[in-house]
Enzyme design. Structure first.
Site, PDB file in Angstrom:
ATOM      1  N   ASP A  82       1.378  -1.384  -0.314  1.00 14.67           N
ATOM      2  CA  ASP A  82       0.018  -0.050   0.038  1.00 14.67           C
ATOM      3  C   ASP A  82       0.826   1.086   0.149  1.00 14.67           C
ATOM      4  O   ASP A  82       0.257   2.072  -0.587  1.00 14.67           O
ATOM      5  CB  ASP A  82      -1.360   0.173   1.199  1.00 14.67           C
ATOM      6  CG  ASP A  82      -0.272  -0.063   2.470  1.00 14.67           C
ATOM      7  OD1 ASP A  82       0.597  -0.630   2.564  1.00 14.67           O
ATOM      8  OD2 ASP A  82      -1.059  -0.189   3.568  1.00 14.67           O
ATOM      9  N   GLU A 141       9.304 -10.659  -1.845  1.00 14.13           N
ATOM     10  CA  GLU A 141      10.152  -9.663  -2.155  1.00 14.13           C
ATOM     11  C   GLU A 141      11.960 -10.069  -1.662  1.00 14.13           C
ATOM     12  O   GLU A 141      12.977  -9.820  -2.801  1.00 14.13           O
ATOM     13  CB  GLU A 141      10.712  -8.776  -0.335  1.00 14.13           C
ATOM     14  CG  GLU A 141       9.079  -7.694  -0.674  1.00 14.13           C
ATOM     15  CD  GLU A 141       8.185  -8.383  -0.152  1.00 14.13           C
ATOM     16  OE1 GLU A 141       6.907  -7.183   0.164  1.00 14.13           O
ATOM     17  OE2 GLU A 141       7.890  -9.327   0.695  1.00 14.13           O
ATOM     18  N   HIS A 188      -0.154   0.975  10.234  1.00 18.55           N
ATOM     19  CA  HIS A 188       0.593  -0.201   9.744  1.00 18.55           C
ATOM     20  C   HIS A 188       1.727  -1.041   9.484  1.00 18.55           C
ATOM     21  O   HIS A 188       2.058   0.063   8.193  1.00 18.55           O
ATOM     22  CB  HIS A 188       0.051  -1.354   9.160  1.00 18.55           C
ATOM     23  CG  HIS A 188      -0.491  -0.469   8.049  1.00 18.55           C
ATOM     24  ND1 HIS A 188      -1.502   0.690   7.664  1.00 18.55           N
ATOM     25  CD2 HIS A 188      -0.098  -0.944   7.145  1.00 18.55           C
ATOM     26  CE1 HIS A 188      -1.446   0.882   6.585  1.00 18.55           C
ATOM     27  NE2 HIS A 188      -1.047  -0.038   5.758  1.00 18.55           N
ATOM     28  N   HIS A 189       2.949  -1.594   9.346  1.00 14.88           N
ATOM     29  CA  HIS A 189       4.279  -1.959   8.888  1.00 14.88           C
ATOM     30  C   HIS A 189       4.907  -1.268   9.805  1.00 14.88           C
ATOM     31  O   HIS A 189       6.594  -0.793  10.118  1.00 14.88           O
ATOM     32  CB  HIS A 189       3.873  -1.970   7.201  1.00 14.88           C
ATOM     33  CG  HIS A 189       3.098  -2.309   6.929  1.00 14.88           C
ATOM     34  ND1 HIS A 189       3.027  -3.477   7.037  1.00 14.88           N
ATOM     35  CD2 HIS A 189       2.750  -2.036   5.357  1.00 14.88           C
ATOM     36  CE1 HIS A 189       2.274  -4.253   6.208  1.00 14.88           C
ATOM     37  NE2 HIS A 189       2.714  -3.612   5.021  1.00 14.88           N
ATOM     38  N   GLY A 207      26.521 -16.654  -0.633  1.00 12.61           N
ATOM     39  CA  GLY A 207      26.708 -18.317  -0.408  1.00 12.61           C
ATOM     40  C   GLY A 207      24.978 -17.989  -0.387  1.00 12.61           C
ATOM     41  O   GLY A 207      24.286 -19.552   1.007  1.00 12.61           O
ATOM     42  N   ASP A 221      18.384 -30.223  -5.813  1.00 14.16           N
ATOM     43  CA  ASP A 221      16.964 -29.929  -5.314  1.00 14.16           C
ATOM     44  C   ASP A 221      16.666 -29.241  -3.659  1.00 14.16           C
ATOM     45  O   ASP A 221      15.443 -29.034  -3.895  1.00 14.16           O
ATOM     46  CB  ASP A 221      16.256 -31.532  -4.697  1.00 14.16           C
ATOM     47  CG  ASP A 221      17.338 -31.931  -4.301  1.00 14.16           C
ATOM     48  OD1 ASP A 221      18.613 -32.001  -4.457  1.00 14.16           O
ATOM     49  OD2 ASP A 221      17.195 -33.151  -3.395  1.00 14.16           O
ATOM     50  N   ASN A 269      19.526 -34.304  -6.301  1.00 15.99           N
ATOM     51  CA  ASN A 269      20.310 -35.384  -5.126  1.00 15.99           C
ATOM     52  C   ASN A 269      19.922 -36.365  -3.885  1.00 15.99           C
ATOM     53  O   ASN A 269      20.524 -36.378  -2.561  1.00 15.99           O
ATOM     54  CB  ASN A 269      22.030 -35.213  -5.226  1.00 15.99           C
ATOM     55  CG  ASN A 269      22.886 -33.420  -4.072  1.00 15.99           C
ATOM     56  OD1 ASN A 269      21.985 -33.151  -4.048  1.00 15.99           O
ATOM     57  ND2 ASN A 269      23.452 -33.488  -4.581  1.00 15.99           N
ATOM     58  N   GLY A 282      18.333 -34.001  -1.264  1.00 15.02           N
ATOM     59  CA  GLY A 282      18.726 -33.373  -0.159  1.00 15.02           C
ATOM     60  C   GLY A 282      20.344 -31.883  -0.484  1.00 15.02           C
ATOM     61  O   GLY A 282      20.302 -31.959  -1.374  1.00 15.02           O
ATOM     62  N   GLU A 289      26.413 -29.289   2.342  1.00 18.14           N
ATOM     63  CA  GLU A 289      25.688 -29.310   4.581  1.00 18.14           C
ATOM     64  C   GLU A 289      26.382 -31.377   4.483  1.00 18.14           C
ATOM     65  O   GLU A 289      27.073 -30.965   5.349  1.00 18.14           O
ATOM     66  CB  GLU A 289      24.113 -28.863   4.802  1.00 18.14           C
ATOM     67  CG  GLU A 289      23.916 -27.821   3.764  1.00 18.14           C
ATOM     68  CD  GLU A 289      25.126 -26.487   4.160  1.00 18.14           C
ATOM     69  OE1 GLU A 289      25.678 -26.796   5.076  1.00 18.14           O
ATOM     70  OE2 GLU A 289      24.347 -25.573   3.491  1.00 18.14           O
TER      71      GLU A 289
END
Length: 567
Positions: free
Chosen positions: A27, A50, A113-114, A417, A449, A476, A478, A482
């Site tokens: 708005d 955003e 608001h916001h 990253g 993925d 692969n 997952g 990590e």
């Protein structure tokens, strides 16, 4: 004779060839958005959120050198903040316009608001993180100075390749300013250089080149970000020095040039590149270096201050001496004009890099797709002028092994990253490529993925605009990057399996193709298929890979990262 401030800001962006504005309506920015359509040839992308819009503006800027995002006050600008941070870290020019409450509402500290409910309308742009992420941070309040403030912000974003913030109150959007202001273009000349320091820099560089037997050039990301690719290429042509890039700098030079040696990644480089840079080079001319962990092989680069010249966007470092206010473009052009005398006795060394000439292994027909095969085989699919976008993880490490044709633009987020970045960046690159009037220019995304699940909604925006990317999903099972660092079997590195080939239908794509690849033979057939090579529709290509299969450089990097984290 006059123009509204809202239209003025978009006319200024249009003058710098920014034709697409990214963001989400709210708005406090709706009045402003009405003026996008009043600028001929300009469009509103209309993103899913955003964060994705910030990623898209970043990807757009890497193709065109400037991007623009519009958010609403508070909730919108904070949602975009992670993408803004990435643009700051990786030196990407970006204008962030936030539609904010009217000046009267701010002055009366209304409980709108916001807000945080405390009457403070400056809190979002002044929070510590935001202040550090913005080269310029402006809240427009005075209509008489607003146009010049807008011009200043745009200039700063373009020249310094950093994000800037413009807070535009709703009550100023429709106020008119002189149209004649547009007749004077924004001054994009580089800041005044330190002439005495530049003269000393060039003199010292020439002396070091004269005294070197095996000088080399390493081109990094900031050389490309600050518009110095042409100067870098001329330096290579004139000197014939062996040249390398880093992962962040991949695509910044012509990889088909006979003096190109490959990608330097410290101890994680291919053995021939590592041996040449670490043990044979006696002078390194580094252009736009970003010496981060993922860009240097966990800080295993062998840069001695005794044989190092670092040319950065606004300073130069020679050995232990730093020279401020030295513009990269200025100093390179000055150097190019004088370097002839310094290299007259240089005899180009013969280059032999087996890693650049590796043959693509033959498809077995029964073997599963592997990272090793993928990143070597894909080189024959690439062609000049492609935009290749690789997500953090196996893709950004694997692409180092692939040879780019000339004029190929590589986009990745090696320093910041943020996983999921590349989906939004792909949208931005697609829209920039479309505006370049090169219909055959292809945009090719490689994403895992896991990363896809963070920002998948932006594929919907690609479908809305009938854009035609290649979306390679490396399935692969997952977060492999990590798992390699920590928690190979941990459930937190798992993701819910998706039916990826249903996504284009879900997003109501009108002309699309779904492809699944399980074997190296299927992949080989795909990369040699002339119909597939034509970017005439949006394509989702799912590659099924083993869970722990990864490029060797990523495996070694993950091991070093794990050790660093533990210590």
């Amino acid at each position: 004779m006059s123009i509204t401030l809202g239209q003025y800001i978009f006319e200024r962006m249009n003058q710098l060839h920014v034709k697409t504005i990214f963001g989400v309506p709210g708005d406090f920015n709706l009045l402003l958005l009405d003026y996008i359509s009043k600028v001929p040839g300009m469009r509103w992308a209309g993103n899913a959120n955003e964060l994705n819009a910030a990623y898209a503006a970043d990807g757009y800027s890497r193709v065109t050198r400037l991007g623009c995002i519009v958010t609403t006050f508070g909730v919108g600008e904070l949602s975009a903040l992670n993408g803004i941070a990435g643009a700051y870290a990786e030196q990407v020019g970006l204008v962030h316009i936030a539609g904010v409450p009217a000046t009267s509402s701010q002055n009366n500290r209304l409980l709108l608001h916001h807000t945080l409910g405390n009457g403070d309308f400056t809190v979002y742009r002044k929070i510590k993180m935001s202040a550090h992420l913005l080269n310029v941070n402006v809240m427009l309040k005075d209509i008489t100075t607003a146009p010049s403030e807008i011009d200043r912000c745009i200039r700063e974003a373009y020249i310094h390749q950093r994000p800037v913030y413009i807070g535009l109150p709703t009550n100023l959007v429709d106020i008119e300013v002189p149209r004649s202001l547009l007749d004077t273009e924004i001054d994009l000349t580089l800041p005044e250089t330190n002439a005495a320091a530049e003269e000393e820099v060039v003199s010292r560089v020439l002396d070091l080149i004269k005294g070197a037997d095996n000088p080399i050039i390493i081109v990094d990301a900031c050389c490309a970000r600050h518009g110095c690719r042409g100067e870098a290429q001329k330096l290579i042509e004139l000197t014939q020095f062996p040249t390398f890039t880093t992962p962040m700098g991949k695509g910044a030079v012509n990889e088909s040039h006979p003096r190109f040696g490959g990608v330097y990644l410290g101890d994680l480089s291919s053995p021939d590149v590592k041996e040449f840079v670490n043990n044979k080079a006696d002078l390194i001319i580094s252009l736009g270096a970003v010496l981060s962990d993922f860009n240097t092989g966990a800080f295993t680069h062998r840069f001695s201050t005794n044989d190092l010249i670092e040319v950065h966007s606004d300073y130069t470092k020679i050995r232990n001496a730093t020279y401020e206010r030295i513009q990269m473009k200025h100093v390179l052009n000055t150097l190019l004009g004088k370097i002839g005398s310094a290299i007259k006795d240089y005899k180009p060394v013969e280059l032999h890099f087996p890693s650049l000439k590796q043959k693509i292994p033959s498809a077995s027909g029964t073997g599963k797709v592997s990272q090793e095969y993928l990143w070597k085989a894909v080189a024959k699919f690439f062609r000049e002028d492609d935009i290749v976008i690789t997500e953090t993880g196996t893709s950004s490490f694997g692409i180092v092994q692939s040879k780019f044709p000339n004029e190929t633009l590589g986009i990745s987020q090696v320093l910041w990253g943020s996983i999921g970045y590349t989906v939004g960046a792909t949208l931005g690159a697609l829209m920039a490529a479309e505006e370049s009037k090169k219909p055959s220019r292809r945009v090719i995304l490689f994403i895992g993925d896991g990363s896809l699940q963070l920002t998948v909604q932006e594929i919907s925006t690609m479908c809305k605009w009938n854009l035609k990317p290649y979306l390679f999903v490396l399935n692969n099972n997952g977060y492999t990057i990590e798992r390699l660092i920590h928690g190979e079997k941990a459930s937190y590195n798992d993701v819910q399996p998706w039916k990826h080939l249903k996504l284009l239908d879900l997003f109501n794509a009108q002309d699309y193709e779904n492809i699944t690849v399980n074997t190296d033979k299927e992949l080989d057939e795909l990369f040699t298929d002339q119909k597939f090579a034509k970017n005439d529709k949006i394509r989702m290509i799912e590659l099924h890979l083993e869970e722990m299969d990864a490029p060797i450089s990523l495996i070694e990097q993950a091991n070093k990262t794990s050790q660093t984290n533990a210590s």
